[in-house]
Design an enzyme around this catalytic site. Structure first.
Site, PDB file in Angstrom:
ATOM      1  N   TYR A 124      -1.128   2.624   0.161  1.00 15.19           N
ATOM      2  CA  TYR A 124      -0.051   3.096  -0.719  1.00 15.19           C
ATOM      3  C   TYR A 124       1.213   3.270   0.117  1.00 15.19           C
ATOM      4  O   TYR A 124       1.356   4.244   0.855  1.00 15.19           O
ATOM      5  CB  TYR A 124      -0.485   4.405  -1.382  1.00 15.19           C
ATOM      6  N   LYS A 152      -0.282  -1.060  -2.795  1.00  9.28           N
ATOM      7  CA  LYS A 152       0.746  -0.787  -3.796  1.00  9.28           C
ATOM      8  C   LYS A 152       2.025  -0.505  -3.027  1.00  9.28           C
ATOM      9  O   LYS A 152       2.066   0.389  -2.175  1.00  9.28           O
ATOM     10  CB  LYS A 152       0.390   0.418  -4.673  1.00  9.28           C
TER      11      LYS A 152
END
Length: 300
Positions: A141, A171
């Site tokens: 992330y 992400k």
């Protein structure tokens, strides 16, 4: 279908509802999760939009168990498991694997700023080693504006060499398309999810896997439609429409605004609650927001 490929598309970082005492409202959470999955979306609970860092480890485990007990497809889940404490990251990640989650979304430890690459590599590596399960799929992330701890391309390269097949993707919520494109280009097979619907078409054209956006809580079906149709001649038109939607939501306290919209759409005022330090969206601004969304065709 492999676990990681089952996550391709659009994942919604599910809003977390709270009761009057700010305890987690499990039943309402499951209802929203089911509604989102019925639209064809995967779920990415316990990230930024879910107020994940305002939830305890036990609360997250309880909600994961509730999702499984409700019969929802756990292979379409990517719960956030990255914590400041190593033991918390391990516990959450191991539990997600046990429940059959398709992957976990892992923030770097974010309290200590400017950590060395060696330190970040050790944090991810230690978590992976302690979980000790070949079924684990880690999605990194990258959200430097929020965490203040970026995940660099060189760190990704080291992790992929050390844990091929386990470190599966990322992400990228930086908003930096060049960084997303570089991840797609340098690491074939590494699944890159845009953190904003503004970049769906660009990321898909670069070889990305999809999008994980807060706004999927209220407009995920349109995002998924673009991911599925990105190669069609009119894809740019759909991207432009999504950018118009994003423009309405930008500049707002997003989590509180999404909860306000959800409260209005469901007729359930309980959705407005947020955990401190967040505050509720001003009620006097709700009508204006709803009218703007209706004006671009998002709400009926």
């Amino acid at each position: 279908m492999t676990a990681s490929s089952s996550l391709d598309g659009v994942l919604a970082p599910v809003l977390t509802p709270f009761g009057p005492d700010l305890s987690v409202d499990e039943a309402r959470f499951i209802r929203l999760a089911r509604t989102l999955m019925d639209q064809g979306l995967g779920l990415a609970p316990f990230g930024t939009t879910s107020e994940g860092n305002s939830l305890s480890v036990d609360e997250k485990i309880g909600l994961m168990d509730a999702l499984a007990a409700a019969g929802l497809d756990m292979a379409r889940m990517m719960p956030g498991t990255g914590c400041c404490a190593l033991s918390d990251s391990v516990r959450l990640s191991a539990h997600a694997v046990t429940l059959g989650c398709g992957g976990v979304l892992m923030l770097p430890p974010f309290y200590y700023k400017n950590p060395s690459e060696d330190g970040l590599f050790a944090a991810f590596a230690e978590t992976i080693e302690r979980v000790g399960d070949a079924r684990l799929r880690v999605f990194l992330y990258h959200f430097p504006q929020q965490s203040q701890v970026p995940i660099t391309l060189s760190l990704i390269e080291r992790l992929l060499k050390a844990y091929p097949g386990i470190v599966a993707g990322a992400k990228d919520s930086s908003g930096d398309f060049a960084n997303m494109e570089a991840m797609c280009t340098h690491f074939p097979g590494f699944k890159v999810f845009a953190g904003t619907e503004r970049l769906i078409l660009s990321v898909m054209r670069a070889g990305g896997a999809g999008c994980i956006s807060a706004n999927a809580n209220i407009h995920g079906a349109a995002m998924l439609d673009l991911v599925r149709r990105w190669q069609e001649p009119d894809a740019a038109k759909h991207q432009t429409a999504l950018e118009g939607f994003r423009s309405v939501m930008e500049g707002l306290p997003l989590i509180a605004a999404l909860k306000a919209v959800t409260a209005r759409r469901t007729g359930e005022p309980e959705w407005r609650r947020v955990r401190p330090p967040l505050v509720q969206f001003p009620v006097e601004r709700e009508e204006e927001l709803m009218e703007r969304l209706k004006g671009i065709g998002v709400l009926g």
